[in-house]
Design a protein around this motif. Structure first.
Motif, PDB file in Angstrom:
ATOM      1  N   VAL A  58       3.802  25.883  20.722  1.00  0.00           N
ATOM      2  CA  VAL A  58       5.113  26.274  20.221  1.00  0.00           C
ATOM      3  C   VAL A  58       5.400  25.396  19.019  1.00  0.00           C
ATOM      4  O   VAL A  58       5.606  24.202  19.158  1.00  0.00           O
ATOM      5  N   PHE A  59       5.368  25.961  17.821  1.00  0.00           N
ATOM      6  CA  PHE A  59       5.525  25.102  16.665  1.00  0.00           C
ATOM      7  C   PHE A  59       6.452  25.718  15.632  1.00  0.00           C
ATOM      8  O   PHE A  59       6.674  26.911  15.593  1.00  0.00           O
ATOM      9  N   ALA A  60       6.995  24.829  14.810  1.00  0.00           N
ATOM     10  CA  ALA A  60       7.939  25.250  13.787  1.00  0.00           C
ATOM     11  C   ALA A  60       7.256  26.173  12.795  1.00  0.00           C
ATOM     12  O   ALA A  60       6.123  25.942  12.382  1.00  0.00           O
ATOM     13  N   ARG A  61       7.961  27.209  12.392  1.00  0.00           N
ATOM     14  CA  ARG A  61       7.426  28.119  11.394  1.00  0.00           C
ATOM     15  C   ARG A  61       7.399  27.416  10.039  1.00  0.00           C
ATOM     16  O   ARG A  61       8.417  26.891   9.579  1.00  0.00           O
ATOM     17  N   PRO A  62       6.241  27.361   9.374  1.00  0.00           N
ATOM     18  CA  PRO A  62       6.181  26.692   8.069  1.00  0.00           C
ATOM     19  C   PRO A  62       7.013  27.447   7.036  1.00  0.00           C
ATOM     20  O   PRO A  62       6.876  28.661   6.890  1.00  0.00           O
ATOM     21  N   VAL A  63       7.869  26.725   6.323  1.00  0.00           N
ATOM     22  CA  VAL A  63       8.762  27.343   5.350  1.00  0.00           C
ATOM     23  C   VAL A  63       8.736  26.520   4.064  1.00  0.00           C
ATOM     24  O   VAL A  63       9.040  25.334   4.070  1.00  0.00           O
ATOM     25  N   PRO A  64       8.395  27.167   2.897  1.00  0.00           N
ATOM     26  CA  PRO A  64       7.772  28.482   2.838  1.00  0.00           C
ATOM     27  C   PRO A  64       6.312  28.405   3.275  1.00  0.00           C
ATOM     28  O   PRO A  64       5.723  27.331   3.274  1.00  0.00           O
ATOM     29  N   TYR A  65       5.763  29.526   3.608  1.00  0.00           N
ATOM     30  CA  TYR A  65       4.428  29.566   4.207  1.00  0.00           C
ATOM     31  C   TYR A  65       3.393  28.851   3.343  1.00  0.00           C
ATOM     32  O   TYR A  65       2.560  28.102   3.850  1.00  0.00           O
ATOM     33  N   HIS A  66       3.429  29.067   2.028  1.00  0.00           N
ATOM     34  CA  HIS A  66       2.393  28.546   1.139  1.00  0.00           C
ATOM     35  C   HIS A  66       2.724  27.162   0.592  1.00  0.00           C
ATOM     36  O   HIS A  66       1.909  26.575  -0.123  1.00  0.00           O
ATOM     37  N   ASP A  67       3.897  26.622   0.918  1.00  0.00           N
ATOM     38  CA  ASP A  67       4.318  25.353   0.333  1.00  0.00           C
ATOM     39  C   ASP A  67       5.280  24.639   1.279  1.00  0.00           C
ATOM     40  O   ASP A  67       6.328  24.143   0.859  1.00  0.00           O
ATOM     41  N   ALA A  68       4.927  24.567   2.552  1.00  0.00           N
ATOM     42  CA  ALA A  68       5.842  24.058   3.576  1.00  0.00           C
ATOM     43  C   ALA A  68       5.973  22.541   3.512  1.00  0.00           C
ATOM     44  O   ALA A  68       5.033  21.825   3.161  1.00  0.00           O
ATOM     45  N   ASN A  69       7.144  22.062   3.874  1.00  0.00           N
ATOM     46  CA  ASN A  69       7.381  20.631   4.016  1.00  0.00           C
ATOM     47  C   ASN A  69       8.305  20.377   5.209  1.00  0.00           C
ATOM     48  O   ASN A  69       9.198  19.541   5.157  1.00  0.00           O
ATOM     49  N   ASN A  70       8.079  21.133   6.294  1.00  0.00           N
ATOM     50  CA  ASN A  70       8.914  20.978   7.488  1.00  0.00           C
ATOM     51  C   ASN A  70       8.064  20.773   8.747  1.00  0.00           C
ATOM     52  O   ASN A  70       8.472  21.120   9.838  1.00  0.00           O
ATOM     53  N   GLY A  71       6.886  20.200   8.583  1.00  0.00           N
ATOM     54  CA  GLY A  71       6.015  19.942   9.722  1.00  0.00           C
ATOM     55  C   GLY A  71       6.222  18.547  10.295  1.00  0.00           C
ATOM     56  O   GLY A  71       7.260  17.903  10.098  1.00  0.00           O
ATOM     57  N   GLY A  72       5.216  18.062  11.007  1.00  0.00           N
ATOM     58  CA  GLY A  72       5.287  16.733  11.591  1.00  0.00           C
ATOM     59  C   GLY A  72       5.170  15.653  10.531  1.00  0.00           C
ATOM     60  O   GLY A  72       4.563  15.853   9.478  1.00  0.00           O
ATOM     61  N   ARG A  73       5.730  14.503  10.834  1.00  0.00           N
ATOM     62  CA  ARG A  73       5.726  13.384   9.889  1.00  0.00           C
ATOM     63  C   ARG A  73       4.567  12.450  10.201  1.00  0.00           C
ATOM     64  O   ARG A  73       4.464  11.899  11.297  1.00  0.00           O
ATOM     65  N   ASN A  74       3.667  12.260   9.222  1.00  0.00           N
ATOM     66  CA  ASN A  74       2.518  11.379   9.406  1.00  0.00           C
ATOM     67  C   ASN A  74       2.965   9.921   9.474  1.00  0.00           C
ATOM     68  O   ASN A  74       4.047   9.560   8.998  1.00  0.00           O
ATOM     69  N   VAL A  75       2.088   9.073  10.034  1.00  0.00           N
ATOM     70  CA  VAL A  75       2.463   7.693  10.330  1.00  0.00           C
ATOM     71  C   VAL A  75       1.371   6.736   9.861  1.00  0.00           C
ATOM     72  O   VAL A  75       0.184   6.968  10.102  1.00  0.00           O
ATOM     73  N   LEU A  76       1.774   5.658   9.213  1.00  0.00           N
ATOM     74  CA  LEU A  76       0.872   4.549   8.888  1.00  0.00           C
ATOM     75  C   LEU A  76       1.164   3.402   9.836  1.00  0.00           C
ATOM     76  O   LEU A  76       2.307   2.922   9.924  1.00  0.00           O
ATOM     77  N   LEU A  77       0.148   2.965  10.566  1.00  0.00           N
ATOM     78  CA  LEU A  77       0.265   1.839  11.488  1.00  0.00           C
ATOM     79  C   LEU A  77      -0.442   0.632  10.875  1.00  0.00           C
ATOM     80  O   LEU A  77      -1.669   0.642  10.697  1.00  0.00           O
ATOM     81  N   ARG A  78       0.328  -0.389  10.556  1.00  0.00           N
ATOM     82  CA  ARG A  78      -0.232  -1.605   9.953  1.00  0.00           C
ATOM     83  C   ARG A  78      -0.728  -2.544  11.049  1.00  0.00           C
ATOM     84  O   ARG A  78      -0.034  -2.813  12.030  1.00  0.00           O
ATOM     85  N   ASN A  79      -1.946  -3.031  10.878  1.00  0.00           N
ATOM     86  CA  ASN A  79      -2.548  -3.967  11.820  1.00  0.00           C
ATOM     87  C   ASN A  79      -2.035  -5.373  11.500  1.00  0.00           C
ATOM     88  O   ASN A  79      -2.375  -5.956  10.468  1.00  0.00           O
ATOM     89  N   ASP A  80      -1.200  -5.912  12.388  1.00  0.00           N
ATOM     90  CA  ASP A  80      -0.625  -7.239  12.175  1.00  0.00           C
ATOM     91  C   ASP A  80      -1.406  -8.338  12.888  1.00  0.00           C
ATOM     92  O   ASP A  80      -0.984  -9.498  12.908  1.00  0.00           O
ATOM     93  N   GLY A  81      -2.555  -7.972  13.481  1.00  0.00           N
ATOM     94  CA  GLY A  81      -3.366  -8.948  14.199  1.00  0.00           C
ATOM     95  C   GLY A  81      -2.892  -9.131  15.623  1.00  0.00           C
ATOM     96  O   GLY A  81      -1.751  -8.823  15.976  1.00  0.00           O
ATOM     97  N   GLY A  82      -3.783  -9.609  16.473  1.00  0.00           N
ATOM     98  CA  GLY A  82      -3.425  -9.851  17.871  1.00  0.00           C
ATOM     99  C   GLY A  82      -3.047  -8.588  18.617  1.00  0.00           C
ATOM    100  O   GLY A  82      -2.229  -8.640  19.548  1.00  0.00           O
ATOM    101  N   TRP A  83      -3.614  -7.458  18.214  1.00  0.00           N
ATOM    102  CA  TRP A  83      -3.352  -6.166  18.838  1.00  0.00           C
ATOM    103  C   TRP A  83      -1.888  -5.736  18.695  1.00  0.00           C
ATOM    104  O   TRP A  83      -1.348  -5.017  19.517  1.00  0.00           O
TER     105      TRP A  83
END
Length: 604
Positions: free
Chosen positions: A399-424
């Motif tokens: 079940v997912f959001a309809r991409p709008v507009p189809y050919h140039d959508a910007n309403n999907g999931g937000r990507n994430v950058l996880l910075r490694n700060d050491g010590g897990w």
């Protein structure tokens, strides 16, 4: 999130309680606005095509024509696959049919090594050399005579360009592929045919046939191909392979509750790495929800042993991506797994046994794939997570959001950058690193590379519905320069990879996309999106074209060389990889393709 009963069942909540007592404060607040209450139903129908209406009444003339021309094209493929002497069916050709040679008389040898010979030919002249049924038989006979003695022939015709003239005539372009084997090798033909058609009542008759482009490849390896499928010989001794992986998703869809996260898409990944330091690569296979992930450890004789439960990585949660990478600089391969609630980070004890060290919840979107690099040059590896779709509570990605507009959508999931700060310890760094710009585009995959040779890792993100992102790294701060660099590649991006294909010292970029013959036909019609601008219509057409090769010009810009390099048609392409397959010093390309195939393969 649970492991299989072979080990102590655990949930993500329990792990977070053990590992991250203050985990709520670790969630990036900027992600929370990505939740929404009004998810649409699953986008249905064929991608790139109009809704399934009565084509005879809705005005899509190319699709009316295409549906009726399929019978003729199918008959031609059967003729090419049949033993010599078989005559064409009646009712395929117009009375004034004429045909050129389908294999150009003059072919240029463009490549030769100990494995392959490649020859190409220019387009043939006006199709007036052969006429009528005898002319078609002659053209096909000449083509097949070049591969006399071959067997197991297979052919395919894909009609991708239709131009109708009134109601009674049409001109088309069709991709043609023919392959087969000899006792001492194999062959493959790829060509583009130009055709003219004439209407006769409810039928369309072929009137002209000529070759526009032609390429043939001969393998020189005898019966032994360059690659051999060793799946069964390596994995079949494992009960996990025979009882779980081999039956396929159709089998399990009828046996596992949908709420577990199983689905028909097969958007699961895998990871390859040497987990125990014995010099042999091992294989981690991600699974849909309800089926445990599997770790196959390679033995000295090349066989494998399935040891996922024993080594602590048999997660039952739906898993879309995994990565082996050394996160703590101790010389062994740790494991990242993109489980449905977030990213599970495992420590390797050096002998291949994994312990969950931390988990990063992604409350806004589902993790789909993982890419790792030291983006801030602090000496440890950071993680970029592609998150395809927004989530709502416990929703699954069916079940997912309809991409709008189809050919140039910007309403999907937000990507994430996880910075490694050491010590897990890993912190959300998406916003402060500048990667939250144009960051909701239904991302499938990302690839790191220092494309500008300035010493740090830049990032390219392939997005499903429209424009891709090229983020330039400047001392750990990113800027989206994709438009200025000519690298947006507005198309359904499935994967990307970097490689110096022309050996000029600058890394070039290959993007795998979806090729759709129906999409090519429909977007070329005058009535397609009549109210849209020419630019928007061109972007829709581009969306269906296929794969892209972007040449790095060395000045911060890229040039699309897909057509001249001959790499656009990768079918419904997914993963891609540059690799020097024949050790000649030049980067070759591997592209995986295909989709769900059941009773009706449709436009795959």
């Amino acid at each position: 999130m649970k492991r299989t009963p072979a080990t102590s069942p655990r949930s993500l909540a329990l792990l977070l309680a053990m590992l991250l007592p203050g985990c709520k404060g670790d969630i990036d607040p900027a992600q929370l606005d990505n939740l929404r209450d009004d998810l649409d139903a699953v986008v249905s129908g064929t991608r790139g095509a109009p809704p399934r209406e009565d084509k005879n009444r809705d005005g899509w003339n190319t699709e009316v024509f295409s549906a009726r021309a399929q019978g003729t094209l199918k008959a031609l493929t059967l003729l090419l696959e049949s033993p010599p002497g078989k005559e064409p069916e009646a009712g395929l050709l117009a009375d004034d049919f004429q045909c050129s040679t389908l294999r150009p008389a003059e072919l240029e040898e463009t490549f030769r090594d100990r494995h392959f010979i490649v020859r190409r030919g220019n387009k043939t002249d006006s199709p007036a050399e052969r006429k009528g049924l005898a002319g078609l038989e002659s053209a096909f006979g000449e083509l097949l005579a070049s591969f006399e003695g071959s067997s197991d022939r297979h052919s395919k015709l894909k009609l991708f360009d239709v131009e109708t003239s009134g109601k009674d005539s049409a001109r088309t372009r069709t991709y043609f592929q023919l392959s087969g084997r000899f006792s001492k090798g194999r062959f493959q033909v790829k060509a583009t045919w130009r055709s003219a058609w004439k209407r006769d009542g409810e039928k369309w008759l072929l009137q002209e046939l000529a070759t526009e482009t032609y390429e043939e490849t001969l393998s020189l390896g005898g019966e032994q191909p360059l690659f051999d499928d060793c799946t069964s010989s390596i994995l079949s001794a494992s009960p996990a392979f025979t009882s779980q992986l081999l039956p396929g998703l159709d089998h399990w869809m009828g046996k596992i509750e949908l709420g577990m996260g199983i689905d028909i898409g097969g958007w699961q990944g895998l990871a390859v790495g040497d987990i125990n330091g014995d010099g042999r690569d091992d294989l981690y296979v991600c699974q849909p929800g309800g089926l445990p992930n599997r770790l196959f450890v390679q033995n000295a004789d090349g066989s494998v042993a399935e040891r996922s439960a024993e080594l602590g990585v048999d997660w039952l949660e739906s898993t879309h991506g995994a990565l082996f990478v050394d996160l703590d600089n101790d010389g062994d391969q740790d494991l990242l797994a993109g489980l449905e609630p977030g990213v599970m980070i495992h420590e390797n004890d050096g002998k291949g046994r994994f312990t969950p060290r931390t988990a990063k919840l992604l409350p806004a979107a589902l993790p789909y794939s993982l890419a790792a690099a030291d983006y801030d040059l602090d000496g440890d590896i950071d993680i970029y997570v592609c998150c395809y779709n927004r989530r709502k509570g416990a929703n699954r990605h069916l079940v997912f959001a309809r991409p709008v507009p189809y050919h140039d959508a910007n309403n999907g999931g937000r990507n994430v950058l996880l910075r490694n700060d050491g010590g897990w310890r890993f912190s959300h760094a998406t916003v402060r690193a500048g990667l939250d710009v144009k960051n909701r585009r239904f991302s499938y995959a990302a690839a790191w590379e220092d494309y500008d040779n300035d010493g740090d890792q830049d990032l390219y993100v392939a997005n499903d519905f429209g424009r891709n992102n090229l983020y330039r790294n400047d001392s750990g701060r990113f800027t989206d320069i994709s438009a200025a660099a000519g690298a947006e590649d507005i198309s359904p991006g499935m994967s990307s990879c970097w490689g110096d294909y022309d050996n000029d010292g600058w890394m070039d970029l290959y993007v795998s996309n979806m090729f759709s013959s129906a999409g090519n036909r429909i977007t070329s019609q005058g009535r397609f999106h009549q109210g849209a601008s020419d630019k928007t219509r061109a972007e829709f057409r581009r969306h269906a074209r296929g794969n892209t090769l972007l040449k790095n010009l060395g000045n911060g810009r890229f040039n699309d060389v897909s057509d001249e390099a001959g790499i656009s048609i990768g079918r419904w392409a997914w993963g891609s990889k540059f690799a020097d397959l024949n050790n000649d010093g030049w980067e070759d390309l591997l592209v995986t393709n295909g989709f769900i195939t059941q009773q009706d393969t449709g436009d795959l």
